[in-house]
Design an enzyme around this catalytic site. Sequence first.
Site, PDB file in Angstrom:
ATOM      1  N   SER A 221       0.699  -1.133   0.047  1.00 15.43           N
ATOM      2  CA  SER A 221      -0.031   0.101   0.131  1.00 15.43           C
ATOM      3  C   SER A 221       0.862   1.270  -0.114  1.00 15.43           C
ATOM      4  O   SER A 221       1.712   1.480  -0.883  1.00 15.43           O
ATOM      5  CB  SER A 221      -0.882   0.003   1.285  1.00 15.43           C
ATOM      6  OG  SER A 221      -1.730   0.798   1.098  1.00 15.43           O
TER       7      SER A 221
ATOM      8  N   ASP B  36      -9.707  -5.295  -4.525  1.00 17.97           N
ATOM      9  CA  ASP B  36      -9.162  -4.051  -3.965  1.00 17.97           C
ATOM     10  C   ASP B  36      -9.993  -2.730  -3.921  1.00 17.97           C
ATOM     11  O   ASP B  36     -10.444  -2.288  -5.174  1.00 17.97           O
ATOM     12  CB  ASP B  36      -7.644  -3.672  -4.474  1.00 17.97           C
ATOM     13  CG  ASP B  36      -6.920  -2.919  -3.354  1.00 17.97           C
ATOM     14  OD1 ASP B  36      -7.660  -1.700  -3.090  1.00 17.97           O
ATOM     15  OD2 ASP B  36      -5.773  -2.877  -3.184  1.00 17.97           O
TER      16      ASP B  36
ATOM     17  N   HIS C 287      -8.568  -4.605   0.169  1.00 18.53           N
ATOM     18  CA  HIS C 287      -7.108  -3.974   0.394  1.00 18.53           C
ATOM     19  C   HIS C 287      -6.422  -4.225   1.721  1.00 18.53           C
ATOM     20  O   HIS C 287      -5.384  -4.552   1.724  1.00 18.53           O
ATOM     21  CB  HIS C 287      -7.347  -2.473   0.145  1.00 18.53           C
ATOM     22  CG  HIS C 287      -5.954  -1.756   0.197  1.00 18.53           C
ATOM     23  ND1 HIS C 287      -5.271  -1.658  -0.791  1.00 18.53           N
ATOM     24  CD2 HIS C 287      -5.418  -1.020   1.315  1.00 18.53           C
ATOM     25  CE1 HIS C 287      -4.211  -1.079  -0.451  1.00 18.53           C
ATOM     26  NE2 HIS C 287      -4.062  -0.615   0.791  1.00 18.53           N
TER      27      HIS C 287
END
Length: 491
Positions: A246, A393, A425
């Site tokens: 991320s 996601d 996610h």
Amino acid sequence: MACFLACLPPRLLLVVGLLLPLLPDSTTLLVAAAGPSVHHSPLTGEVVHYFGTRAPPKNATVNDYLPPPSKDTWYIPPDGWETTKPGTALRTRAHAYPTLNIRNAIDTFQVLYRTTDSRNNASWSVATVFIPASHANCTLPTTSPSYNASACSHGIVAYEVPSDSADPDAAPSYLLQMREPYGEMRDMLARGWFVLVPDYEGPGASFCAGVQAGHATLDASRAVLSIAGQFGLQMDRVKLGLWGYSGGAFAAEFAAELAAEYAPDLRIDASVIGGSSPNLTTVDERMNSKDTAGLVVTSILGITVQQPDARAFLLRQLHPTGPYNKTRFMNATTMTGADALDAYSGQNVFDYFVNGQADWADPAMQDVINTDAVMGLHGVPTMPSFYYKAEHDEMSPVDETAAIVADFCRKGANILFHRNTLGGHNDELWSGRLRALEYLSAKLDGHGNITIPATGCQTVNVTIPLDPLYLLPDWWWTDGPGAGLGLAGAG
Ligand SMILES: *[C@@H]1O[C@H](CO)[C@@H](O)[C@H](O)[C@H]1NC(C)=O
Ligand SMILES: *[C@@H]1O[C@H](CO)[C@@H](O)[C@H](O)[C@H]1NC(C)=O
Ligand SMILES: *[C@@H]1O[C@H](CO)[C@@H](O)[C@H](O)[C@H]1NC(C)=O
Ligand SMILES: *[C@@H]1O[C@H](CO)[C@@H](O)[C@H](O)[C@H]1NC(C)=O
Ligand SMILES: *[C@@H]1O[C@H](CO)[C@@H](O)[C@H](O)[C@H]1NC(C)=O
Ligand SMILES: *[C@@H]1O[C@H](CO)[C@@H](O)[C@H](O)[C@H]1NC(C)=O
Ligand SMILES: *[C@@H]1O[C@H](CO)[C@@H](O)[C@H](O)[C@H]1NC(C)=O
Ligand SMILES: *[C@@H]1O[C@H](CO)[C@@H](O)[C@H](O)[C@H]1NC(C)=O
Ligand SMILES: *[C@@H]1O[C@H](CO)[C@@H](O)[C@H](O)[C@H]1NC(C)=O
């Protein structure tokens, strides 16, 4: 978060009973600026805390911790630093952390190093290196009976902590003193690797400035490798990996793209890029008006640190008064990523701008995003790479990452891309970990339980559920109920 419990698979419900009595704990934290991290636990829906919800162990007091960067003169680079080469180690601090609260680590050292910002101006940053417990006897003379070469580290991973903050005092070099958020560092240390954490946002806390982050990662690696032999790392067979998820993937991905041109001298053996967000415009639009809106604020602040014209535009376009005003927006420069998540949760960030979303679309903002926060435009990774992302996601479409991977593959890259059909996610941060570790083991140590294409690219749809053990904070295994279970943690 609304579906907490109701949407959990039965396997997870088993551990909910185990966990809930532990959360929250009323014990107060000892270090005021110590913030949580930036991911919500798929299990509880709460922001994951760097330090758990418990006081630090060993009856630690504030004096047992280094001061924040703005109050620590060690962070002031020595005279003449600007004229040194990128990657120069300007200053080293051995035994950096007075207390060490990351399991499987025996010591830390820090390096202040020269790097280059997004505009190619001279800059500096700090890297913190964690030494694994298995390396305990490795600085002894090789003639010592306790010295055992095969126990000594040769692997080192530049691990990008997703700090997601626009506050220089929320740098990982400061926040990691007490605990780590996810246990990934613990698991790498258990595999005998040095873990190198760059403050990739640099001294201005430029969250989402990709070129800055890439340079800072590559120069951290150069600087640390230039001195790591003193700490016993086996330089004759050293292997270097990069890993981020991320916000951390943002830095790792830019480092991988920029490496061939910016740091051709640096041999990188693997890059691992999880849950990447290739296009800041897309991800900010998806994060806006949700529990993730705070990261839209910190990203706009972070990226404009690098571009004075864009920052001046931003300051002009923020409402001076009213509920969504400039003071409230700029307040994020004193918040950790997680504090920003709390402070701006659910807000429409465009409400702060006099022309709403049109200001975001203005060339003054879009130019800085296109030059500094869109992946795939700064080179092709030349090291073997593992990408992993959830098919669903919700923060960044999987197809954006697939398009980048496909483009790199057309240009000769060697990429294994796992698309996980389960989870979103936050889930994939935890679900992908074991595969990320196995990939790194394969590339650093020559054995890993994962199938990797020797050349070219391979995309695999995987179906990997969340491992509930991974959700337990590390303190649960050390000073929590797990301490007596005789398990080493999930890794
Ligand atoms: C921590 O403090 C408690 C109570 O003040 C005491 O009982 C305990 O022995 C202390 N532990 C250590 C490791 O000093
Ligand atoms: C940084 O670089 C830009 C563009 O190259 C230049 O205009 C600016 O003066 C530089 N700033 C500093 C502090 O060197
Ligand atoms: C270091 O050496 C001592 C003495 O030989 C030994 O007991 C210990 O297990 C060694 N530690 C490691 C991590 O190899
Ligand atoms: C040296 O280290 C290796 C790897 O950790 C271990 O398997 C071996 O038993 C150690 N040898 C001695 C003599 O301690
Ligand atoms: C980034 O995403 C935005 C919105 O999703 C899109 O308009 C823009 O073209 C994208 N930029 C690039 C370089 O792909
Ligand atoms: C800015 O917003 C904050 C929070 O809503 C509010 O307390 C403050 O009064 C506002 N400032 C101005 C100048 O309107
Ligand atoms: C700034 O943030 C702090 C908490 O971090 C909060 O107490 C304060 O009210 C905020 N100020 C404004 C103007 O939003
Ligand atoms: C390797 O992974 C597979 C599943 O992906 C598992 O069945 C097997 O037990 C693993 N082998 C080892 C040695 O960990
Ligand atoms: C993997 O999933 C994608 C998207 O669902 C699908 O288009 C593709 O055909 C799948 N590939 C394989 C090999 O099953």
